[in-house]
Design a protein around this motif. Structure first.
Motif, PDB file in Angstrom:
ATOM      1  N   ALA A 137       0.817  -1.219   0.000  1.00 44.96           N
ATOM      2  CA  ALA A 137       0.000   0.000   0.000  1.00 44.96           C
ATOM      3  C   ALA A 137       0.850   1.269   0.000  1.00 44.96           C
ATOM      4  CB  ALA A 137      -0.954  -0.012   1.189  1.00 44.96           C
ATOM      5  N   LYS A 138       2.136   1.153   0.164  1.00 45.95           N
ATOM      6  CA  LYS A 138       3.032   2.311   0.024  1.00 45.95           C
ATOM      7  C   LYS A 138       3.178   2.703  -1.445  1.00 45.95           C
ATOM      8  CE  LYS A 138       5.790   1.024   4.047  1.00 45.95           C
ATOM      9  NZ  LYS A 138       7.092   0.495   4.490  1.00 45.95           N
ATOM     10  N   TYR A 139       2.849   1.784  -2.356  1.00 49.68           N
ATOM     11  CA  TYR A 139       3.074   2.009  -3.778  1.00 49.68           C
ATOM     12  C   TYR A 139       1.792   2.104  -4.594  1.00 49.68           C
ATOM     13  CZ  TYR A 139       7.752   0.712  -2.382  1.00 49.68           C
ATOM     14  OH  TYR A 139       8.960   0.668  -1.746  1.00 49.68           O
ATOM     15  N   VAL A 140       0.721   1.529  -4.091  1.00 45.22           N
ATOM     16  CA  VAL A 140      -0.570   1.553  -4.782  1.00 45.22           C
ATOM     17  C   VAL A 140      -1.650   1.651  -3.707  1.00 45.22           C
ATOM     18  CG1 VAL A 140      -0.795  -0.976  -4.905  1.00 45.22           C
ATOM     19  CG2 VAL A 140      -1.981   0.432  -6.572  1.00 45.22           C
ATOM     20  N   ALA A 141      -2.717   2.377  -4.014  1.00 46.89           N
ATOM     21  CA  ALA A 141      -3.766   2.609  -3.014  1.00 46.89           C
ATOM     22  C   ALA A 141      -4.335   1.288  -2.491  1.00 46.89           C
ATOM     23  CB  ALA A 141      -4.884   3.448  -3.610  1.00 46.89           C
ATOM     24  N   LYS A 142      -4.551   1.238  -1.196  1.00 43.15           N
ATOM     25  CA  LYS A 142      -5.089   0.031  -0.550  1.00 43.15           C
ATOM     26  C   LYS A 142      -6.411  -0.396  -1.193  1.00 43.15           C
ATOM     27  CE  LYS A 142      -5.355  -1.726   4.124  1.00 43.15           C
ATOM     28  NZ  LYS A 142      -5.243  -1.323   5.530  1.00 43.15           N
ATOM     29  N   GLU A 143      -7.207   0.575  -1.654  1.00 39.68           N
ATOM     30  CA  GLU A 143      -8.491   0.275  -2.294  1.00 39.68           C
ATOM     31  C   GLU A 143      -8.310  -0.467  -3.625  1.00 39.68           C
ATOM     32  OE1 GLU A 143      -7.621   3.685  -1.594  1.00 39.68           O
ATOM     33  OE2 GLU A 143      -8.305   3.278   0.451  1.00 39.68           O
ATOM     34  N   GLN A 144      -7.108  -0.412  -4.193  1.00 34.00           N
ATOM     35  CA  GLN A 144      -6.833  -1.100  -5.454  1.00 34.00           C
ATOM     36  C   GLN A 144      -6.216  -2.474  -5.238  1.00 34.00           C
ATOM     37  OE1 GLN A 144      -5.072   2.802  -7.298  1.00 34.00           O
ATOM     38  NE2 GLN A 144      -5.275   1.296  -8.934  1.00 34.00           N
ATOM     39  N   ILE A 145      -5.951  -2.819  -3.990  1.00 35.14           N
ATOM     40  CA  ILE A 145      -5.275  -4.079  -3.679  1.00 35.14           C
ATOM     41  C   ILE A 145      -6.298  -5.140  -3.276  1.00 35.14           C
ATOM     42  CG2 ILE A 145      -3.633  -5.207  -2.122  1.00 35.14           C
ATOM     43  CD1 ILE A 145      -2.227  -2.504  -1.832  1.00 35.14           C
ATOM     44  N   CYS A 146      -6.060  -6.359  -3.728  1.00 36.78           N
ATOM     45  CA  CYS A 146      -6.835  -7.532  -3.321  1.00 36.78           C
ATOM     46  C   CYS A 146      -5.835  -8.608  -2.894  1.00 36.78           C
ATOM     47  CB  CYS A 146      -7.668  -8.064  -4.484  1.00 36.78           C
ATOM     48  SG  CYS A 146      -8.816  -6.892  -5.189  1.00 36.78           S
ATOM     49  N   LEU A 147      -6.326  -9.633  -2.243  1.00 36.87           N
ATOM     50  CA  LEU A 147      -5.492 -10.738  -1.777  1.00 36.87           C
ATOM     51  C   LEU A 147      -5.999 -12.036  -2.371  1.00 36.87           C
ATOM     52  CD1 LEU A 147      -3.337 -11.941   0.179  1.00 36.87           C
ATOM     53  CD2 LEU A 147      -5.156 -12.019   1.920  1.00 36.87           C
ATOM     54  N   SER A 148      -5.059 -12.904  -2.749  1.00 39.42           N
ATOM     55  CA  SER A 148      -5.445 -14.213  -3.280  1.00 39.42           C
ATOM     56  C   SER A 148      -4.292 -15.194  -3.134  1.00 39.42           C
ATOM     57  CB  SER A 148      -5.822 -14.098  -4.766  1.00 39.42           C
ATOM     58  OG  SER A 148      -4.668 -14.029  -5.572  1.00 39.42           O
ATOM     59  N   PRO A 149      -4.548 -16.471  -3.441  1.00 36.43           N
ATOM     60  CA  PRO A 149      -3.431 -17.396  -3.607  1.00 36.43           C
ATOM     61  C   PRO A 149      -2.599 -16.950  -4.808  1.00 36.43           C
ATOM     62  CG  PRO A 149      -5.486 -18.595  -3.322  1.00 36.43           C
ATOM     63  CD  PRO A 149      -5.837 -17.149  -3.536  1.00 36.43           C
ATOM     64  N   GLN A 150      -1.345 -17.369  -4.859  1.00 30.56           N
ATOM     65  CA  GLN A 150      -0.456 -16.883  -5.906  1.00 30.56           C
ATOM     66  C   GLN A 150      -0.821 -17.453  -7.272  1.00 30.56           C
ATOM     67  OE1 GLN A 150       0.939 -19.993  -5.210  1.00 30.56           O
ATOM     68  NE2 GLN A 150       1.975 -20.320  -7.135  1.00 30.56           N
ATOM     69  N   CYS A 151      -1.436 -18.590  -7.326  1.00 31.22           N
ATOM     70  CA  CYS A 151      -1.809 -19.220  -8.593  1.00 31.22           C
ATOM     71  C   CYS A 151      -2.906 -20.219  -8.268  1.00 31.22           C
ATOM     72  CB  CYS A 151      -0.583 -19.912  -9.194  1.00 31.22           C
ATOM     73  SG  CYS A 151      -0.770 -20.357 -10.942  1.00 31.22           S
ATOM     74  N   GLY A 152      -3.341 -20.968  -9.244  1.00 31.74           N
ATOM     75  CA  GLY A 152      -4.333 -22.000  -8.986  1.00 31.74           C
ATOM     76  C   GLY A 152      -3.741 -23.122  -8.146  1.00 31.74           C
ATOM     77  N   PHE A 153      -4.606 -23.947  -7.595  1.00 33.41           N
ATOM     78  CA  PHE A 153      -4.128 -25.049  -6.771  1.00 33.41           C
ATOM     79  C   PHE A 153      -3.621 -26.216  -7.606  1.00 33.41           C
ATOM     80  CE2 PHE A 153      -6.758 -22.833  -3.618  1.00 33.41           C
ATOM     81  CZ  PHE A 153      -5.814 -22.721  -2.606  1.00 33.41           C
ATOM     82  N   ALA A 154      -3.952 -26.224  -8.884  1.00 32.72           N
ATOM     83  CA  ALA A 154      -3.446 -27.278  -9.765  1.00 32.72           C
ATOM     84  C   ALA A 154      -3.522 -26.796 -11.199  1.00 32.72           C
ATOM     85  CB  ALA A 154      -4.249 -28.560  -9.592  1.00 32.72           C
TER      86      ALA A 154
END
Length: 182
Positions: A137-154
């Motif tokens: 969030a120091k580089y992009v607005a927190k409102e533009q950030i989401c969280l997820s796994p890094q890739c699919g599980f398979a």
């Protein structure tokens, strides 16, 4: 619509960039060409169609194909590719720091940070993940950030080195952290 694209991850890799130079190509020019191709392909899309681009670093049997931070492609990728969201793998040190996110267009795109690995079943420390979200969030607005796994599980039928129960634990962890942060 999510597009999975490994080319950007290759362009982040010092080794791959060296190989590109050795064959007589310019990695920076290739990035500009790839951006133009993506933008051309997306011209005329319906206004209500959301496009996400996953910069895939590989996910075959818990392995990977590329390493290196996003800095070499950040300005072109984040600044010129006309997608609504970037799905970025940030689950380990080989993905680099968050400084390249400074090129994400303010208020225009979502950045989905893949801070939760799908390569193994060990759960991440929620406080550590929250700290990394604050760092981003120091580089992009927190409102533009989401969280997820890094890739699919398979990515393939062989899967990764984690059980179905561990996968669900990871999904619950993402949901828990997201509800606390946002």
């Amino acid at each position: 619509l999510q597009l999975d694209d490994t080319v950007w991850a290759y362009l982040c890799s010092d080794d791959q960039r060296r190989q590109i130079r050795e064959r007589g190509d310019d990695a920076d020019e290739l990035a500009r060409i790839y951006a133009r191709v993506l933008n051309k392909a997306l011209e005329g899309k319906p206004d209500d169609l959301t496009i996400g681009l996953h910069v895939c670093r590989g996910n075959f049997r818990s392995t990977w194909i590329s390493e290196g931070g996003y800095e070499p492609v950040a300005e072109v990728l984040f600044g010129t590719v006309n997608v609504d969201a970037f799905f970025l793998e940030y689950d380990n040190d080989r993905s680099g720091d968050f400084a390249p996110l400074r090129f994400v267009r303010p208020g225009k795109q979502q950045v989905v940070l893949g801070l939760i690995t799908t390569k193994n079943g060990e759960l991440e420390n929620p406080d550590g993940v929250k700290a990394r979200l604050e760092e981003a969030a120091k580089y992009v607005a927190k409102e533009q950030i989401c969280l997820s796994p890094q890739c699919g599980f398979a990515s393939t039928e062989e899967g990764n080195s984690l059980s179905e129960a561990q996968q669900w634990d990871k999904v619950r962890l993402v949901t828990q952290i997201a509800s606390e942060v946002w």
